[in-house]
Enzyme design. Structure first.
Site, PDB file in Angstrom:
ATOM      1  N   GLY A   7      29.897  28.884  57.036  1.00  0.00           N
ATOM      2  CA  GLY A   7      29.999  27.428  57.096  1.00  0.00           C
ATOM      3  C   GLY A   7      31.255  26.926  57.778  1.00  0.00           C
ATOM      4  O   GLY A   7      31.617  25.762  57.621  1.00  0.00           O
TER       5      GLY A   7
ATOM      6  N   GLY B 142      28.095  32.072  60.694  1.00  0.00           N
ATOM      7  CA  GLY B 142      27.045  32.176  61.701  1.00  0.00           C
ATOM      8  C   GLY B 142      27.408  31.306  62.886  1.00  0.00           C
ATOM      9  O   GLY B 142      27.866  31.764  63.925  1.00  0.00           O
ATOM     10  N   ARG B 143      27.266  29.995  62.675  1.00  0.00           N
ATOM     11  CA  ARG B 143      27.436  29.013  63.750  1.00  0.00           C
ATOM     12  C   ARG B 143      28.762  29.157  64.495  1.00  0.00           C
ATOM     13  O   ARG B 143      28.800  29.136  65.718  1.00  0.00           O
ATOM     14  CB  ARG B 143      27.345  27.601  63.151  1.00  0.00           C
ATOM     15  CG  ARG B 143      27.192  26.498  64.152  1.00  0.00           C
ATOM     16  CD  ARG B 143      27.254  25.123  63.464  1.00  0.00           C
ATOM     17  NE  ARG B 143      26.307  24.997  62.378  1.00  0.00           N
ATOM     18  CZ  ARG B 143      25.116  24.406  62.466  1.00  0.00           C
ATOM     19  NH1 ARG B 143      24.724  23.892  63.606  1.00  0.00           N
ATOM     20  NH2 ARG B 143      24.325  24.324  61.412  1.00  0.00           N
TER      21      ARG B 143
ATOM     22  N   CYS C  85       6.001  13.673  73.962  1.00  0.00           N
ATOM     23  CA  CYS C  85       5.537  12.291  73.834  1.00  0.00           C
ATOM     24  C   CYS C  85       5.904  11.744  72.470  1.00  0.00           C
ATOM     25  O   CYS C  85       5.032  11.395  71.670  1.00  0.00           O
ATOM     26  CB  CYS C  85       4.034  12.237  74.037  1.00  0.00           C
ATOM     27  SG  CYS C  85       3.538  13.051  75.557  1.00  0.00           S
TER      28      CYS C  85
ATOM     29  N   GLU D   9      31.175  35.257  56.001  1.00  0.00           N
ATOM     30  CA  GLU D   9      29.919  35.472  56.730  1.00  0.00           C
ATOM     31  C   GLU D   9      29.535  34.244  57.552  1.00  0.00           C
ATOM     32  O   GLU D   9      28.519  33.611  57.297  1.00  0.00           O
ATOM     33  CB  GLU D   9      28.801  35.863  55.764  1.00  0.00           C
ATOM     34  CG  GLU D   9      28.732  34.974  54.519  1.00  0.00           C
ATOM     35  CD  GLU D   9      27.627  35.370  53.541  1.00  0.00           C
ATOM     36  OE1 GLU D   9      27.371  36.568  53.386  1.00  0.00           O
ATOM     37  OE2 GLU D   9      27.030  34.451  52.940  1.00  0.00           O
TER      38      GLU D   9
ATOM     39  N   TYR E 290      21.591  28.114  66.059  1.00  0.00           N
ATOM     40  CA  TYR E 290      20.689  27.083  65.523  1.00  0.00           C
ATOM     41  C   TYR E 290      20.137  26.225  66.657  1.00  0.00           C
ATOM     42  O   TYR E 290      20.224  24.996  66.618  1.00  0.00           O
ATOM     43  CB  TYR E 290      21.397  26.211  64.482  1.00  0.00           C
ATOM     44  CG  TYR E 290      21.982  26.997  63.328  1.00  0.00           C
ATOM     45  CD1 TYR E 290      21.159  27.512  62.330  1.00  0.00           C
ATOM     46  CD2 TYR E 290      23.343  27.229  63.240  1.00  0.00           C
ATOM     47  CE1 TYR E 290      21.691  28.239  61.261  1.00  0.00           C
ATOM     48  CE2 TYR E 290      23.883  27.955  62.177  1.00  0.00           C
ATOM     49  CZ  TYR E 290      23.052  28.454  61.200  1.00  0.00           C
ATOM     50  OH  TYR E 290      23.582  29.170  60.158  1.00  0.00           O
TER      51      TYR E 290
HETATM   52  C1  LIG Z   1      23.439  29.949  56.691  1.00  0.00           C
HETATM   53  C2  LIG Z   1      24.302  30.797  55.865  1.00  0.00           C
HETATM   54  C3  LIG Z   1      25.505  31.295  56.381  1.00  0.00           C
HETATM   55  C4  LIG Z   1      26.045  30.896  57.720  1.00  0.00           C
HETATM   56  O1  LIG Z   1      26.315  29.530  57.787  1.00  0.00           O
HETATM   57  P1  LIG Z   1      27.036  28.913  59.091  1.00  0.00           P
HETATM   58  O2  LIG Z   1      27.124  27.469  58.815  1.00  0.00           O
HETATM   59  O3  LIG Z   1      26.139  29.238  60.245  1.00  0.00           O
HETATM   60  O4  LIG Z   1      28.354  29.581  59.232  1.00  0.00           O
HETATM   61  C5  LIG Z   1      26.232  32.155  55.593  1.00  0.00           C
HETATM   62  N1  LIG Z   1      25.820  32.500  54.349  1.00  0.00           N
HETATM   63  C6  LIG Z   1      24.660  32.041  53.828  1.00  0.00           C
HETATM   64  C7  LIG Z   1      24.257  32.454  52.472  1.00  0.00           C
HETATM   65  C8  LIG Z   1      23.872  31.168  54.562  1.00  0.00           C
HETATM   66  O5  LIG Z   1      22.747  30.685  54.024  1.00  0.00           O
END
Ligand SMILES: *Cc1c(COP(=O)(O)O)cnc(C)c1O
Length: 395
Positions: free
Chosen positions: A231, A269-270, A345, A267, A374
């Site tokens: 996050g 992602g984004r 559309c 952990e 995403y």
């Molecule tokens: C989606 C998610 C992440 C990654 O979140 P980001 O906002 O992409 O960094 C990490 N841990 C869990 C459990 C998630 O569901």
């Protein structure tokens, strides 16, 4: 906003290759290396595969991460195949019995247990396979750690009623269920919000770590791991800005010093992959209606749902194309706000609204930045049956 490597590639794509997703893997490797270097040695970096599970992305990250966080049976099987031998964590709500069996078959390294029901199911499945190693678990807890309103979090999964993780009291009540089962409690997991800056992230990490230490103390548990989630904020309004990993890393270092018994894990992602991808397309039509300029682009939010999902203006760069083969006057917007829409559309098919441009003409190319996470994988690809984009992984 676009790397020279990606811009060069985008300019040379044939028209029938548009729209195109262009990923700069060398740039991704550089930024992942920098993130890893900013974190303390004793912290582990996992990549949350749901942000972008493309095999090329997973493999590019492999030298820089300790493992991958997955959240479905599909992701588990896919990530195991793409990066064999790399540790996997299996999280996410609503794990089915079939998914848990698959995870045990694959020898998943960590289960992030989301509920008492899931714990009971996993315990039964693990007990069915005597001789195998016990399943290593983290309990995912929903701690009241983040005030989403004041922290500016974009998405809150915890600190309030939610389907994610265990209420702290339920987590405590789960502990007796572990006794005598083929389960090994390794630690605590929390992923409480998305879109937090470094200070708010550190506050979350401190809160979760303190809670894990207190729990371990009260119950005399051998807890050695605390996963403080992902996050890390990505700001679509400032595509040149980055999450401050240096500040975050310094804070985590203090935290590891305070809790020498714990391995900390993050952990994201984004924040790892958003910046390495561009959705490149071209202006098919440009017109003025009721006093406003609209550029209609090849493709649409069925390829890049991010602006529709988040309700923002997606950042972009104009890549001018000077050739104009038609005998009529080239439609253009000059020094005025333009709304960039797609071929669907529906009035919701908008990438960016009333964004001032110096010049945008029919036939110009447009590269939407921050399309590495995403983006394609959250989009509704089949709506209206337009052709899919092409994909380009530049190394
Ligand atoms: C989606 C998610 C992440 C990654 O979140 P980001 O906002 O992409 O960094 C990490 N841990 C869990 C459990 C998630 O569901």
């Amino acid at each position: 906003m676009i790397t020279p490597r990606a811009a060069g590639h985008a300019a040379h794509l044939a028209a029938d290759q548009l729209p195109a997703y262009v990923y700069d893997l060398a740039d991704l490797a550089d930024s992942a290396r920098a993130v890893r270097a900013a974190l303390p040695e004793r912290a582990e970096l996992y990549y949350a595969a749901k942000a972008n599970p493309a095999a090329e992305i997973l493999r590019t990250l492999a030298p820089h991460v300790s493992g991958y966080e997955t959240a479905s049976g599909g992701e588990l099987a896919h990530v195991r195949e793409a990066v064999p031998g790399m540790p996997l964590a299996f999280g996410g709500p609503g794990k089915t019995e079939a998914e848990l069996r698959l995870a045990l078959d694959l020898g998943v390294e960590r289960f992030h247990v989301e509920s008492e029901q899931e714990l009971r199911l996993l315990a039964d499945l693990a007990d069915e396979r005597p001789g195998g190693a016990p399943a290593d678990i983290l309990l995912r807890v929903n701690l009241p750690a983040v005030d989403a309103e004041t922290s500016g979090a974009a998405l809150a999964m915890g600190g309030r009623p939610s389907p994610f993780g265990l209420d702290p009291r339920s987590a405590e009540a789960c502990l007796p269920l572990l006794r005598g089962r083929r389960l090994r409690l390794r630690g605590i997991h929390a992923h409480l919000a998305s879109g937090l800056g470094p200070e708010a992230q550190l506050a979350v990490a401190a809160r979760v770590t303190d809670w894990a230490r207190d729990l371990a103390g009260r119950h005399r548990l051998q807890v050695t791991e605390v996963d403080v989630g992902g996050g890390m904020a990505v700001d679509y309004a400032r595509p040149g800005a980055r999450f401050d990993w240096q500040t975050y890393g310094r804070g985590l270092r203090e935290l590891t010093a305070k809790h020498p018994d714990f391995t900390l894990r993050v952990e994201p992602g984004r924040a790892l992959t958003a910046y390495c991808g561009w959705y490149v397309t071209e202006v098919l039509d440009l017109k003025h209606t009721h006093g406003e300029a609209f550029a209609v682009l090849r493709g649409g939010t069925h390829h890049l749902r991010t602006p529709a999902a988040k309700g923002h203006d997606h950042p972009f760069t104009v890549l001018p194309v000077d050739d104009w083969a038609q005998p009529w006057l080239r439609p253009a917007a000059l020094g005025e706000p333009v709304t960039l829409s797609g071929q669907l559309c529906t009035p919701k098919d908008v990438f960016a609204r009333r964004v001032p441009v110096a010049r945008l003409r029919a036939g110009d190319r447009v590269a939407f930045a921050m399309a590495g996470a995403y983006a394609w994988n959250i989009s509704h690809h089949d709506f209206l049956m337009h052709p899919p984009p092409t994909f380009h992984f530049l190394s």
